[in-house]
Every structure is written in structure tokens, then in C-alpha cells.
Design a protein around this motif. Structure first.
Motif, PDB file in Angstrom:
ATOM      1  N   PHE A 136      42.153  54.370  29.703  1.00 30.79           N
ATOM      2  CA  PHE A 136      41.863  53.383  30.239  1.00 30.79           C
ATOM      3  C   PHE A 136      41.966  51.824  30.323  1.00 30.79           C
ATOM      4  O   PHE A 136      42.607  51.193  31.505  1.00 30.79           O
ATOM      5  CB  PHE A 136      39.990  53.398  30.450  1.00 30.79           C
ATOM      6  CG  PHE A 136      39.994  52.467  31.776  1.00 30.79           C
ATOM      7  CD1 PHE A 136      40.042  52.319  32.912  1.00 30.79           C
ATOM      8  CD2 PHE A 136      39.174  51.225  31.689  1.00 30.79           C
ATOM      9  CE1 PHE A 136      39.127  51.502  34.466  1.00 30.79           C
ATOM     10  CE2 PHE A 136      38.887  50.206  32.619  1.00 30.79           C
ATOM     11  CZ  PHE A 136      39.077  50.483  33.862  1.00 30.79           C
ATOM     12  N   ASP A 137      42.702  51.439  29.186  1.00 27.06           N
ATOM     13  CA  ASP A 137      42.904  50.080  29.327  1.00 27.06           C
ATOM     14  C   ASP A 137      44.063  50.471  30.015  1.00 27.06           C
ATOM     15  O   ASP A 137      44.688  49.125  29.671  1.00 27.06           O
ATOM     16  CB  ASP A 137      43.165  50.755  27.117  1.00 27.06           C
ATOM     17  CG  ASP A 137      43.302  49.015  26.555  1.00 27.06           C
ATOM     18  OD1 ASP A 137      41.996  48.186  27.222  1.00 27.06           O
ATOM     19  OD2 ASP A 137      43.912  48.697  26.404  1.00 27.06           O
ATOM     20  N   ARG A 138      45.161  51.048  29.777  1.00 29.96           N
ATOM     21  CA  ARG A 138      46.272  51.747  30.124  1.00 29.96           C
ATOM     22  C   ARG A 138      46.252  51.173  31.855  1.00 29.96           C
ATOM     23  O   ARG A 138      47.297  50.275  32.187  1.00 29.96           O
ATOM     24  CB  ARG A 138      47.052  52.829  29.767  1.00 29.96           C
ATOM     25  CG  ARG A 138      48.590  52.750  30.528  1.00 29.96           C
ATOM     26  CD  ARG A 138      49.548  53.997  29.308  1.00 29.96           C
ATOM     27  NE  ARG A 138      50.704  54.046  30.257  1.00 29.96           N
ATOM     28  CZ  ARG A 138      51.787  53.841  29.920  1.00 29.96           C
ATOM     29  NH1 ARG A 138      52.200  52.665  28.592  1.00 29.96           N
ATOM     30  NH2 ARG A 138      52.794  54.378  29.685  1.00 29.96           N
ATOM     31  N   VAL A 139      45.570  51.998  32.305  1.00 30.79           N
ATOM     32  CA  VAL A 139      44.969  51.435  33.548  1.00 30.79           C
ATOM     33  C   VAL A 139      44.754  49.585  33.967  1.00 30.79           C
ATOM     34  O   VAL A 139      45.478  49.259  34.614  1.00 30.79           O
ATOM     35  CB  VAL A 139      44.037  52.507  34.111  1.00 30.79           C
ATOM     36  CG1 VAL A 139      43.650  51.470  35.047  1.00 30.79           C
ATOM     37  CG2 VAL A 139      44.668  53.516  34.187  1.00 30.79           C
ATOM     38  N   LEU A 140      44.284  49.281  32.782  1.00 33.90           N
ATOM     39  CA  LEU A 140      43.622  48.082  33.405  1.00 33.90           C
ATOM     40  C   LEU A 140      44.850  46.967  32.926  1.00 33.90           C
ATOM     41  O   LEU A 140      45.111  46.410  33.835  1.00 33.90           O
ATOM     42  CB  LEU A 140      42.776  47.888  31.768  1.00 33.90           C
ATOM     43  CG  LEU A 140      41.834  47.733  32.306  1.00 33.90           C
ATOM     44  CD1 LEU A 140      40.140  47.632  30.831  1.00 33.90           C
ATOM     45  CD2 LEU A 140      41.038  47.541  33.439  1.00 33.90           C
ATOM     46  N   ASP A 141      46.005  47.224  31.960  1.00 30.85           N
ATOM     47  CA  ASP A 141      46.891  46.375  31.826  1.00 30.85           C
ATOM     48  C   ASP A 141      48.479  46.373  33.200  1.00 30.85           C
ATOM     49  O   ASP A 141      48.555  45.906  33.371  1.00 30.85           O
ATOM     50  CB  ASP A 141      48.275  47.180  30.468  1.00 30.85           C
ATOM     51  CG  ASP A 141      47.576  46.533  29.636  1.00 30.85           C
ATOM     52  OD1 ASP A 141      46.933  45.701  29.012  1.00 30.85           O
ATOM     53  OD2 ASP A 141      47.920  47.132  28.389  1.00 30.85           O
ATOM     54  N   ALA A 142      48.395  48.003  33.526  1.00 30.11           N
ATOM     55  CA  ALA A 142      49.109  48.280  34.763  1.00 30.11           C
ATOM     56  C   ALA A 142      48.538  46.773  35.568  1.00 30.11           C
ATOM     57  O   ALA A 142      48.972  46.692  36.632  1.00 30.11           O
ATOM     58  CB  ALA A 142      49.188  49.558  34.948  1.00 30.11           C
ATOM     59  N   HIS A 143      47.462  47.211  35.931  1.00 29.53           N
ATOM     60  CA  HIS A 143      46.443  46.069  36.723  1.00 29.53           C
ATOM     61  C   HIS A 143      46.570  44.786  36.756  1.00 29.53           C
ATOM     62  O   HIS A 143      46.787  43.739  37.710  1.00 29.53           O
ATOM     63  CB  HIS A 143      44.856  47.010  37.586  1.00 29.53           C
ATOM     64  CG  HIS A 143      45.275  47.741  37.902  1.00 29.53           C
ATOM     65  ND1 HIS A 143      45.841  49.466  38.021  1.00 29.53           N
ATOM     66  CD2 HIS A 143      44.926  47.785  39.702  1.00 29.53           C
ATOM     67  CE1 HIS A 143      45.473  50.364  38.248  1.00 29.53           C
ATOM     68  NE2 HIS A 143      45.406  49.607  39.821  1.00 29.53           N
ATOM     69  N   LEU A 144      46.831  44.454  35.509  1.00 33.77           N
ATOM     70  CA  LEU A 144      46.911  43.146  35.655  1.00 33.77           C
ATOM     71  C   LEU A 144      48.630  42.614  35.974  1.00 33.77           C
ATOM     72  O   LEU A 144      48.800  41.025  36.694  1.00 33.77           O
ATOM     73  CB  LEU A 144      46.710  42.791  33.698  1.00 33.77           C
ATOM     74  CG  LEU A 144      45.232  42.568  33.372  1.00 33.77           C
ATOM     75  CD1 LEU A 144      45.683  42.352  31.772  1.00 33.77           C
ATOM     76  CD2 LEU A 144      44.954  41.748  33.859  1.00 33.77           C
ATOM     77  N   ALA A 145      49.308  43.437  35.507  1.00 31.94           N
ATOM     78  CA  ALA A 145      50.805  43.605  36.080  1.00 31.94           C
ATOM     79  C   ALA A 145      50.868  43.071  37.923  1.00 31.94           C
ATOM     80  O   ALA A 145      51.825  42.398  38.978  1.00 31.94           O
ATOM     81  CB  ALA A 145      52.029  44.467  36.303  1.00 31.94           C
ATOM     82  N   VAL A 146      50.056  44.245  38.620  1.00 31.62           N
ATOM     83  CA  VAL A 146      49.288  44.276  40.181  1.00 31.62           C
ATOM     84  C   VAL A 146      49.003  43.129  40.723  1.00 31.62           C
ATOM     85  O   VAL A 146      49.212  42.488  41.021  1.00 31.62           O
ATOM     86  CB  VAL A 146      48.931  45.393  40.325  1.00 31.62           C
ATOM     87  CG1 VAL A 146      48.204  45.652  42.303  1.00 31.62           C
ATOM     88  CG2 VAL A 146      49.391  47.057  40.424  1.00 31.62           C
ATOM     89  N   GLU A 147      47.587  42.408  39.114  1.00 27.88           N
ATOM     90  CA  GLU A 147      47.804  41.955  40.295  1.00 27.88           C
ATOM     91  C   GLU A 147      48.753  40.379  39.498  1.00 27.88           C
ATOM     92  O   GLU A 147      48.402  38.982  41.508  1.00 27.88           O
ATOM     93  CB  GLU A 147      46.702  40.596  39.173  1.00 27.88           C
ATOM     94  CG  GLU A 147      45.732  39.526  39.490  1.00 27.88           C
ATOM     95  CD  GLU A 147      43.838  40.319  38.874  1.00 27.88           C
ATOM     96  OE1 GLU A 147      43.081  39.830  39.509  1.00 27.88           O
ATOM     97  OE2 GLU A 147      44.147  39.279  37.423  1.00 27.88           O
ATOM     98  N   SER A 148      49.204  39.766  38.716  1.00 29.07           N
ATOM     99  CA  SER A 148      50.151  38.443  38.995  1.00 29.07           C
ATOM    100  C   SER A 148      51.146  38.876  39.881  1.00 29.07           C
ATOM    101  O   SER A 148      51.905  37.735  39.893  1.00 29.07           O
ATOM    102  CB  SER A 148      51.147  39.197  37.556  1.00 29.07           C
ATOM    103  OG  SER A 148      49.885  38.777  36.833  1.00 29.07           O
ATOM    104  N   ALA A 149      51.136  40.215  40.539  1.00 27.29           N
ATOM    105  CA  ALA A 149      52.446  40.486  41.812  1.00 27.29           C
ATOM    106  C   ALA A 149      51.728  40.043  42.757  1.00 27.29           C
ATOM    107  O   ALA A 149      52.382  39.468  43.975  1.00 27.29           O
ATOM    108  CB  ALA A 149      53.207  41.481  41.407  1.00 27.29           C
ATOM    109  N   GLY A 150      50.052  39.388  42.830  1.00 22.60           N
ATOM    110  CA  GLY A 150      49.733  39.001  44.155  1.00 22.60           C
ATOM    111  C   GLY A 150      49.330  40.378  44.532  1.00 22.60           C
ATOM    112  O   GLY A 150      49.448  40.015  46.477  1.00 22.60           O
TER     113      GLY A 150
END
Length: 275
Positions: A136-150
Motif C-alpha cells: 500500500f505504501d507503494r500505491v501511495l507513492d504512485a499517487h503522490l506522483a499522480v497528484e503532482s501531475a494534476g
């Protein structure tokens, strides 16, 4: 110069016959409910690729959206779309093959039983909690990138999680409905699994933003860390559950404002108090 047989071709009359000419199709997924047919193909040089072809208009629009998403977001956990091939007024996208099992795989034959002990979801839930938390932590990391990309998560559920049980590695797949945000919902509902969706995703005219992604990720944590499908066997801590409850408030304004704040709170809840 010899062009790559997958990355160097722009158009084919039919996908599967072409794949059979340039390599060996070792997997075919024909019964998906997404309107796509997908293939695993091994080329003569030994490289393995995943090719997904849209066979309905809805699937074609979804692949168009996914192609745009993958042009803006890069993360080691997100399996990228690296090339696309035109085929009969539609598209097929090419991705590197990743070993693992999708935790939930709905098909045209009906829903999969998440509680089947032999199934990937039940086996994942039976793993030691530290492995589930790491995934799940890897899922969160990926979604931080998703959020950073708008970008906003749409149609994220356990079917988007590809887990390699042998290698203990998690990848994200089929993020084709993710889209730039915030945006106003102009339909009666967004696509997705009700078990993961926020209330506003069912309200025409609602604002869909980072708080919606927070809700989806909160639901993912709640469902992945439960021993069963009824949400009666929580395997995490009270501190983690409190973070999830805040993330999944019905009122978007009561949730964490964004994925970063949710992630910080979640990781703080995972830290031993005497650390």
C-alpha cells in the motif's frame, strides 16, 4: 536499421495475427469486461510485452484518456504505456510485461469471488501485515506522483493492483480513466467499483478533486488490510483505522485535503510511538 517489431510499427490490420508473426502469444485475456482484449507476447529476443486492444467505442475512449495520462505521469510502480498501434479505427497500447497477479479480475462471466482462498485477493489478505503495508505504501507513492501531475484517480480498485507474490512487488495497471482535475462531473456517475468510490462520484455536477482520490485510497487501505470481504476483521492498528475513517468521510470537506496530507498522516500512524 531494424525497427522494434512492437515499438516500431504504427498500424496493423489485426493485432493478434501480427503478434503471432513477430513472437509467441503466451497469454490472451479475451473475457475482460472492459471492452478490451489483451495479450502477453514474447518476442524472438526473449523480451515480454503486454498489448491491450480496444474493441468497443467506450474502451477506445478510455484508451485515449489513458494514453494522455501516461504522457504526464511517470512512476516506477505504474506500468507505462510506451507505444500505441492503430488498428481498425481503434487502438492497441504496448506496455512492458510485469510478473504478478491482478488482485481482482472481473470478466464477462461475472464478478470474481474475492473470498476464494485460492484467489489472489484472499492470498494477498493472508500475507503478513508488513507486506500488505509495503504494497500500500507503494500505491501511495504512485499517487503522490499522480497528484503532482494534476491528475485525479478515477476507477481505481483492487483490479488495478498487480502483485508479484514471489518478488513482493506491487504495480499499478489499467489507470485509463484517470484524468486532469479538479473537474465537474457531467454524467450521472463515474466508472468504478462502488466499494472504492466516493459519494460525490455519483452526483452530477459534483466537484471531483484530490479529496476524491483521498477517499478512494482510504477505501483501498480499509479493504486490503481486512482479513475478509465483510470488513469485520481489521488487521491494522486503531491509529491506522482512525486515519482511514477521516479519509473516507462522506463530506469531502471533512477529509484530508490532498494525498500528501493523507500520506503523511498514514505514515505517522505506522510509526511506533517510541520511535
Amino acid at each position: 536499421m531494424v525497427l522494434h517489431p512492437l515499438l516500431g510499427v504504427d498500424e496493423v490490420p489485426a493485432v493478434e495475427p501480427y503478434l503471432g508473426r513477430v513472437g509467441e502469444v503466451f497469454k490472451a485475456y479475451r473475457e475482460q469486461d472492459s471492452g478490451c482484449v489483451s495479450y502477453g507476447v514474447q518476442l524472438l529476443d526473449g523480451a515480454r510485452w503486454f498489448v491491450k486492444e480496444a474493441i468497443t467505442d467506450d474502451a477506445r475512449r478510455s484508451l485515449e484518456r489513458g494514453w494522455a495520462f501516461h504522457r504526464t505521469v511517470r512512476h516506477r510502480a505504474i506500468v507505462p504505456q510506451v507505444h500505441r498501434i492503430a488498428v481498425r479505427q481503434s487502438w492497441a497500447v504496448v506496455m512492458p510485461w510485469r510478473d504478478g497477479e491482478v488482485l481482482y479480475h472481473p470478466t464477462l462471466g461475472g464478478p470474481q469471488d474475492r473470498t476464494n482462498p485460492a484467489g489472489p485477493m484472499a492470498r494477498f489478505r493472508a500475507l503478513p501485515t508488513d507486506r500488505v503495508l509495503r504494497a500500500f505504501d507503494r500505491v501511495l507513492d504512485a499517487h503522490l506522483a499522480v497528484e503532482s501531475a494534476g491528475q485525479i484517480a478515477v476507477d481505481f480498485y483492487d483490479g488495478a493492483l498487480l502483485y508479484d507474490f514471489a518478488g513482493d512487488v506491487t504495480h499499478l495497471v489499467d489507470l485509463d480513466e484517470y484524468r486532469p482535475g479538479p473537474f465537474v462531473l457531467e454524467e450521472d456517475r463515474l466508472p468504478g467499483s462502488r466499494r472504492f468510490m466516493a459519494p460525490e462520484e455519483f452526483v452530477r455536477g459534483a466537484v471531483i478533486d484530490t479529496r476524491t482520490t483521498v477517499f478512494t485510497l482510504g477505501r483501498a487501505a480499509r479493504l486490503l488490510l481486512d482479513a475478509g470481504d465483510e470488513e469485520r476483521a481489521w488487521r491494522g492498528t486503531p491509529q491506522q483505522l482512525a486515519v482511514i475513517e477521516l479519509a473516507t468521510e462522506a463530506d469531502p470537506d471533512a477529509r484530508f485535503e490532498d494525498v500528501r496530507r493523507f500520506t503523511d498522516a498514514w505514515r505517522a500512524a505506522n510509526t511506533p510511538q517510541d520511535a
